[in-house]
Design a protein around this motif. Structure first.
Motif, PDB file in Angstrom:
ATOM      1  N   MET A  59       0.831  -1.179   0.000  1.00 44.44           N
ATOM      2  CA  MET A  59       0.000   0.000   0.000  1.00 44.44           C
ATOM      3  C   MET A  59       0.877   1.245   0.000  1.00 44.44           C
ATOM      4  SD  MET A  59      -2.942  -0.549   2.719  1.00 44.44           S
ATOM      5  CE  MET A  59      -4.567  -0.569   2.160  1.00 44.44           C
ATOM      6  N   ALA A  60       0.398   2.256  -0.649  1.00 41.51           N
ATOM      7  CA  ALA A  60       1.144   3.509  -0.691  1.00 41.51           C
ATOM      8  C   ALA A  60       0.952   4.261   0.610  1.00 41.51           C
ATOM      9  CB  ALA A  60       0.675   4.362  -1.862  1.00 41.51           C
ATOM     10  N   LYS A  61       2.055   4.786   1.137  1.00 41.45           N
ATOM     11  CA  LYS A  61       1.969   5.558   2.367  1.00 41.45           C
ATOM     12  C   LYS A  61       1.516   6.981   2.060  1.00 41.45           C
ATOM     13  CE  LYS A  61       5.461   5.632   5.058  1.00 41.45           C
ATOM     14  NZ  LYS A  61       6.759   5.530   5.760  1.00 41.45           N
ATOM     15  N   GLU A  62       0.680   7.496   2.891  1.00 42.47           N
ATOM     16  CA  GLU A  62       0.258   8.891   2.771  1.00 42.47           C
ATOM     17  C   GLU A  62       1.382   9.781   3.266  1.00 42.47           C
ATOM     18  OE1 GLU A  62      -2.673  10.509   1.855  1.00 42.47           O
ATOM     19  OE2 GLU A  62      -3.394   8.642   1.001  1.00 42.47           O
ATOM     20  N   GLU A  63       1.647  10.870   2.539  1.00 40.44           N
ATOM     21  CA  GLU A  63       2.668  11.805   2.980  1.00 40.44           C
ATOM     22  C   GLU A  63       2.096  12.673   4.095  1.00 40.44           C
ATOM     23  OE1 GLU A  63       4.750  14.052   0.119  1.00 40.44           O
ATOM     24  OE2 GLU A  63       4.795  12.425  -1.320  1.00 40.44           O
ATOM     25  N   PRO A  64       2.941  13.016   5.052  1.00 45.21           N
ATOM     26  CA  PRO A  64       2.443  13.901   6.106  1.00 45.21           C
ATOM     27  C   PRO A  64       2.037  15.250   5.529  1.00 45.21           C
ATOM     28  CG  PRO A  64       4.782  13.364   6.444  1.00 45.21           C
ATOM     29  CD  PRO A  64       4.308  12.640   5.230  1.00 45.21           C
ATOM     30  N   PRO A  65       1.067  15.909   6.125  1.00 49.16           N
ATOM     31  CA  PRO A  65       0.596  17.193   5.592  1.00 49.16           C
ATOM     32  C   PRO A  65       1.675  18.261   5.605  1.00 49.16           C
ATOM     33  CG  PRO A  65      -0.649  16.558   7.573  1.00 49.16           C
ATOM     34  CD  PRO A  65       0.316  15.468   7.274  1.00 49.16           C
ATOM     35  N   SER A  66       2.696  18.123   6.445  1.00 47.93           N
ATOM     36  CA  SER A  66       3.741  19.140   6.507  1.00 47.93           C
ATOM     37  C   SER A  66       4.558  19.174   5.220  1.00 47.93           C
ATOM     38  CB  SER A  66       4.647  18.891   7.713  1.00 47.93           C
ATOM     39  OG  SER A  66       5.334  17.664   7.561  1.00 47.93           O
ATOM     40  N   THR A  67       4.712  18.023   4.557  1.00 43.18           N
ATOM     41  CA  THR A  67       5.461  17.986   3.313  1.00 43.18           C
ATOM     42  C   THR A  67       4.758  18.810   2.240  1.00 43.18           C
ATOM     43  OG1 THR A  67       6.239  15.782   3.874  1.00 43.18           O
ATOM     44  CG2 THR A  67       6.484  16.468   1.597  1.00 43.18           C
ATOM     45  N   SER A  68       3.462  18.636   2.115  1.00 43.05           N
ATOM     46  CA  SER A  68       2.701  19.412   1.147  1.00 43.05           C
ATOM     47  C   SER A  68       2.749  20.899   1.488  1.00 43.05           C
ATOM     48  CB  SER A  68       1.258  18.920   1.124  1.00 43.05           C
ATOM     49  OG  SER A  68       0.492  19.706   0.250  1.00 43.05           O
ATOM     50  N   LYS A  69       2.682  21.208   2.769  1.00 43.39           N
ATOM     51  CA  LYS A  69       2.739  22.600   3.214  1.00 43.39           C
ATOM     52  C   LYS A  69       4.114  23.201   2.903  1.00 43.39           C
ATOM     53  CE  LYS A  69       1.853  25.271   7.402  1.00 43.39           C
ATOM     54  NZ  LYS A  69       1.562  25.179   8.837  1.00 43.39           N
ATOM     55  N   ASP A  70       5.166  22.410   3.128  1.00 44.60           N
ATOM     56  CA  ASP A  70       6.524  22.877   2.818  1.00 44.60           C
ATOM     57  C   ASP A  70       6.694  23.120   1.326  1.00 44.60           C
ATOM     58  OD1 ASP A  70       7.207  22.743   5.482  1.00 44.60           O
ATOM     59  OD2 ASP A  70       8.189  20.782   5.317  1.00 44.60           O
ATOM     60  N   LEU A  71       6.130  22.218   0.515  1.00 41.95           N
ATOM     61  CA  LEU A  71       6.224  22.397  -0.933  1.00 41.95           C
ATOM     62  C   LEU A  71       5.487  23.651  -1.384  1.00 41.95           C
ATOM     63  CD1 LEU A  71       5.891  18.775  -2.352  1.00 41.95           C
ATOM     64  CD2 LEU A  71       7.862  20.287  -2.496  1.00 41.95           C
ATOM     65  N   GLN A  72       4.339  23.917  -0.796  1.00 42.19           N
ATOM     66  CA  GLN A  72       3.594  25.121  -1.151  1.00 42.19           C
ATOM     67  C   GLN A  72       4.354  26.372  -0.739  1.00 42.19           C
ATOM     68  OE1 GLN A  72      -0.185  24.499   0.730  1.00 42.19           O
ATOM     69  NE2 GLN A  72      -1.013  23.293  -0.969  1.00 42.19           N
ATOM     70  N   GLU A  73       4.995  26.324   0.427  1.00 42.76           N
ATOM     71  CA  GLU A  73       5.786  27.462   0.894  1.00 42.76           C
ATOM     72  C   GLU A  73       6.991  27.689  -0.019  1.00 42.76           C
ATOM     73  OE1 GLU A  73       8.486  28.415   4.772  1.00 42.76           O
ATOM     74  OE2 GLU A  73       6.530  27.487   5.131  1.00 42.76           O
ATOM     75  N   LEU A  74       7.637  26.594  -0.424  1.00 44.54           N
ATOM     76  CA  LEU A  74       8.770  26.695  -1.338  1.00 44.54           C
ATOM     77  C   LEU A  74       8.335  27.249  -2.693  1.00 44.54           C
ATOM     78  CD1 LEU A  74      11.766  26.099  -1.919  1.00 44.54           C
ATOM     79  CD2 LEU A  74      11.062  23.806  -2.630  1.00 44.54           C
ATOM     80  N   GLN A  75       7.181  26.785  -3.181  1.00 44.51           N
ATOM     81  CA  GLN A  75       6.665  27.287  -4.449  1.00 44.51           C
ATOM     82  C   GLN A  75       6.358  28.782  -4.358  1.00 44.51           C
ATOM     83  OE1 GLN A  75       2.986  25.517  -5.670  1.00 44.51           O
ATOM     84  NE2 GLN A  75       3.106  26.328  -7.737  1.00 44.51           N
TER      85      GLN A  75
END
Length: 135
Positions: A1-17
Motif C-alpha cells: 500500500m502507498a503511504k500517505e505523505e504527512p501534511p507538513s510535506t505538502s505545506k513545505d512544498l507550497q511554501e517553497l513554491q
C-alpha cells in the motif's frame, strides 16, 4: 500500500513554491531584465528556451577555463616584459588552441547537460503533478 505523505510535506512544498514564485517575479520585474527582454536578442531567446538554457550552461561552465586562459596570458605577458618574447608567442598559441579545444568540448557538454536538465524537469513536474493531483 502507498503511504500517505504527512501534511507538513505538502505545506513545505507550497511554501517553497511561493518563495520561488516571488523570486521569479522580482527577477522578471527588474528594469534591466525588462529592457533586455524587449530587445531582439531577448525576444529570440524567449522563443527558443532550449538554446537559452544551453547558452546559460555554456557560459557557466566555460568561465573557469577562460579565467585560467586569461591568467596564463597575464603571466606570460609579464614574462615577456622580462625578455621571453618567443616563448610568450608559443605559449599563447598553444594555450589558445587548448582553449579552443576545451570550449568546443564544453559546448557539447553544455548541450548534453541542457538536455538532461530539460528531461529531468519534465519528469519531475509530471511526477509532482501526478502525486499532488486531486483524486
Amino acid at each position: 500500500m502507498a503511504k500517505e505523505e504527512p501534511p507538513s510535506t505538502s505545506k513545505d512544498l507550497q511554501e517553497l513554491q511561493k518563495k520561488l514564485s516571488l523570486l521569479v517575479e522580482s527577477v522578471q520585474n527588474n528594469p534591466k531584465v525588462v529592457a533586455f527582454m524587449k530587445s531582439p536578442v531577448g525576444q529570440y531567446l524567449d522563443r527558443h528556451p532550449f538554446l537559452t538554457l544551453t547558452l546559460l550552461v555554456f557560459v557557466a561552465v566555460s568561465a573557469v577555463p577562460v579565467g585560467f586562459f586569461l591568467l596564463l596570458v597575464v603571466l606570460t605577458s609579464l614574462a615577456a616584459f622580462v625578455g621571453v618574447i618567443l616563448l610568450e608567442g608559443l605559449v599563447i598559441s598553444v594555450g589558445g588552441l587548448s582553449l579552443l579545444c576545451v570550449l568546443c568540448g564544453l559546448g557539447f557538454v553544455s548541450l548534453a547537460l541542457s538536455g538532461i536538465i530539460i528531461v529531468s524537469y519534465v519528469v519531475v513536474s509530471s511526477l509532482i503533478s501526478y502525486w499532488f493531483s486531486p483524486r
